[in-house]
Write a protein that holds these residues in place. Structure first.
Motif, PDB file in Angstrom:
ATOM      1  N   GLY A  75       0.829  -1.215   0.000  1.00 36.68           N
ATOM      2  CA  GLY A  75       0.000   0.000   0.000  1.00 36.68           C
ATOM      3  C   GLY A  75       0.859   1.258   0.000  1.00 36.68           C
ATOM      4  O   GLY A  75       1.982   1.273   0.483  1.00 36.68           O
ATOM      5  N   ASN A  76       0.292   2.321  -0.589  1.00 36.33           N
ATOM      6  CA  ASN A  76       0.949   3.645  -0.550  1.00 36.33           C
ATOM      7  C   ASN A  76       2.410   3.589  -0.960  1.00 36.33           C
ATOM      8  O   ASN A  76       3.281   4.108  -0.272  1.00 36.33           O
ATOM      9  CB  ASN A  76       0.830   4.254   0.849  1.00 36.33           C
ATOM     10  CG  ASN A  76      -0.594   4.476   1.268  1.00 36.33           C
ATOM     11  OD1 ASN A  76      -1.435   4.849   0.447  1.00 36.33           O
ATOM     12  ND2 ASN A  76      -0.892   4.211   2.532  1.00 36.33           N
ATOM     13  N   THR A  77       2.682   2.971  -2.088  1.00 35.96           N
ATOM     14  CA  THR A  77       4.078   2.794  -2.509  1.00 35.96           C
ATOM     15  C   THR A  77       4.279   3.277  -3.934  1.00 35.96           C
ATOM     16  O   THR A  77       3.440   3.024  -4.799  1.00 35.96           O
ATOM     17  CB  THR A  77       4.461   1.299  -2.425  1.00 35.96           C
ATOM     18  OG1 THR A  77       4.318   0.877  -1.078  1.00 35.96           O
ATOM     19  CG2 THR A  77       5.883   1.048  -2.882  1.00 35.96           C
ATOM     20  N   SER A  78       5.395   4.002  -4.137  1.00 32.97           N
ATOM     21  CA  SER A  78       5.705   4.382  -5.531  1.00 32.97           C
ATOM     22  C   SER A  78       6.800   3.451  -6.050  1.00 32.97           C
ATOM     23  O   SER A  78       7.739   3.107  -5.327  1.00 32.97           O
ATOM     24  CB  SER A  78       6.112   5.852  -5.614  1.00 32.97           C
ATOM     25  OG  SER A  78       7.329   6.067  -4.945  1.00 32.97           O
ATOM     26  N   ILE A  79       6.619   3.033  -7.286  1.00 31.67           N
ATOM     27  CA  ILE A  79       7.504   2.050  -7.928  1.00 31.67           C
ATOM     28  C   ILE A  79       7.970   2.608  -9.265  1.00 31.67           C
ATOM     29  O   ILE A  79       7.461   3.636  -9.734  1.00 31.67           O
ATOM     30  CB  ILE A  79       6.720   0.737  -8.190  1.00 31.67           C
ATOM     31  CG1 ILE A  79       5.420   1.046  -8.950  1.00 31.67           C
ATOM     32  CG2 ILE A  79       6.470  -0.004  -6.897  1.00 31.67           C
ATOM     33  CD1 ILE A  79       4.604  -0.140  -9.350  1.00 31.67           C
ATOM     34  N   LEU A  80       8.941   1.975  -9.872  1.00 34.11           N
ATOM     35  CA  LEU A  80       9.341   2.282 -11.242  1.00 34.11           C
ATOM     36  C   LEU A  80       8.934   1.107 -12.118  1.00 34.11           C
ATOM     37  O   LEU A  80       9.300  -0.043 -11.821  1.00 34.11           O
ATOM     38  CB  LEU A  80      10.848   2.526 -11.345  1.00 34.11           C
ATOM     39  CG  LEU A  80      11.424   3.716 -10.563  1.00 34.11           C
ATOM     40  CD1 LEU A  80      12.944   3.808 -10.768  1.00 34.11           C
ATOM     41  CD2 LEU A  80      10.748   5.026 -10.959  1.00 34.11           C
ATOM     42  N   LEU A  81       8.159   1.379 -13.165  1.00 29.06           N
ATOM     43  CA  LEU A  81       7.814   0.362 -14.152  1.00 29.06           C
ATOM     44  C   LEU A  81       8.552   0.693 -15.446  1.00 29.06           C
ATOM     45  O   LEU A  81       8.960   1.848 -15.668  1.00 29.06           O
ATOM     46  CB  LEU A  81       6.293   0.343 -14.405  1.00 29.06           C
ATOM     47  CG  LEU A  81       5.398  -0.088 -13.245  1.00 29.06           C
ATOM     48  CD1 LEU A  81       3.919   0.037 -13.633  1.00 29.06           C
ATOM     49  CD2 LEU A  81       5.713  -1.529 -12.834  1.00 29.06           C
TER      50      LEU A  81
END
Lengths: 177, 177, 177
Positions: A75-81
């Motif tokens: 939850g509430n996480t920023s990732i790199l795709l």
């Protein structure tokens, strides 16, 4: 001008714009959809204060590959795709990427990303999952919508920066003061 | 080209672009402002892992109507808003929506949303409230700014997707792998 | 059309577009980079429910100046940054701002901001830091990328709104219902 489906197809036919792979459903009304590619970068959250002008970026990310079961995003996480597609831009067209409406409505947010004239590579996109509960994502989901703009005259110095030819999820460079 | 106020007015006069209702202060320098409409969708946060390729979207949202007292948004929460306005796009113009500067400065963030040539409906926009404290929103607040781009040539296959003619806050479709 | 480096330079040479200060590395392929300016606004988080249509905005922000050591941003916090540059727009060009790719990849998100034809001032941009750990930012970091679009015909009523000529980080106005 913003390129219509017809204008995008002719740029591709003339070999000026390369999108690889190009799927049956990639070209849309006035843009192109792109798919989640093989890798994802998660943030490593340490106790101390981050400093993007000094820190080694690799200390702050862990990169993993998607399996067929997908990957769970906390939850509430920023990732790199990264996009499945490798794109090669002409030197008189720039592009603007944003999340497709369907994936945004589920609770994902991404900053709009500009793709400069002359850039080539897979696109690394920062995406934030804004809900507290975890979510499962899969490689192959159409997540990004890219629209193309003709530039007023050819760009004199097309893109040749640090991310040129990038493949796989590409971590940020240090920021300069 | 990005349409100026004058170009927007003439498209509306010619009936090629429909924005209903259109208020006195809707048309701005080079775009149109839109208002918060009657409904809002809140996330229902469950314990288990969400899967946007499998789950029934309606399990993850609760839709409510604004009352005159407004509605309180909890801290750090992303919601779905819908525009008061119903828009009908010509097949040689696409649009890009983003939050107005004033509402962004208070602490709201929204992913930019592209409106395809040929689309019609009210716009459902995902908006995140980024502060920990709750905030009260009201129907009628001008929250969205929409700019219009002429496409290079008519779009061969204008929008005819799943959200065509949508009214009210419209939940996401399942994502395809 | 989206302006190329060449078109941006000629607008500046003709005095139609003013960007001050303009650095050696400001003008890019098809846009301009801008730097973090002297001030930053942090949210003051109170217990009660915020109401952007009633509250005095200054109750909800605290403005500080960057020192040479930079400033620490707490985790999961949205701030207001201001550009070093003062911009003066012609009345037939609008601009779209978004974060540079490098700073987005570190974990920052910003809503895209439109700059209307005829606007002048420093740009106040809402930026969210999406990681739980704190991060240090510095004045002078190139953080914003601005692209320019020619409007279809001159704008009849160029920008003359509440933020005209703004300098320093500028808090939001109350929202109107």
């Amino acid at each position: 001008m913003l390129l219509s489906d017809k204008a995008i197809r002719s740029l591709i036919r003339e070999g000026k714009l390369i999108i690889d792979p190009l799927y049956e459903d990639s070209i849309r009304e006035n843009g192109v959809d792109m798919r989640i590619g093989p890798e994802i970068a998660f943030p490593i959250v340490r106790g101390e204060v981050m400093d993007p002008t000094k820190d080694d970026p690799s200390l702050h990310f862990t990169v993993r590959r998607f399996s067929d079961e997908g990957i769970i995003i906390p939850g509430n996480t920023s990732i790199l795709l990264v996009t499945e597609e490798y794109i090669k831009m002409p030197d008189d067209v720039a592009a603007l990427c944003g999340l497709r409406s369907s994936i945004a409505r589920w609770g994902f947010i991404a900053a709009p990303t500009l793709v400069d004239a002359g850039f080539e590579g897979q696109l690394t996109i920062e995406v934030m999952w804004t809900r507290p509960a975890p979510v499962r994502l899969y490689r192959g989901i159409r997540f990004l919508h890219v629209v193309f703009f003709r530039t007023e005259g050819k760009v004199e110095r097309p893109y040749s920066g640090a991310y040129q030819g990038q493949r796989g999820v590409t971590l940020p460079k240090r920021l300069e003061k």
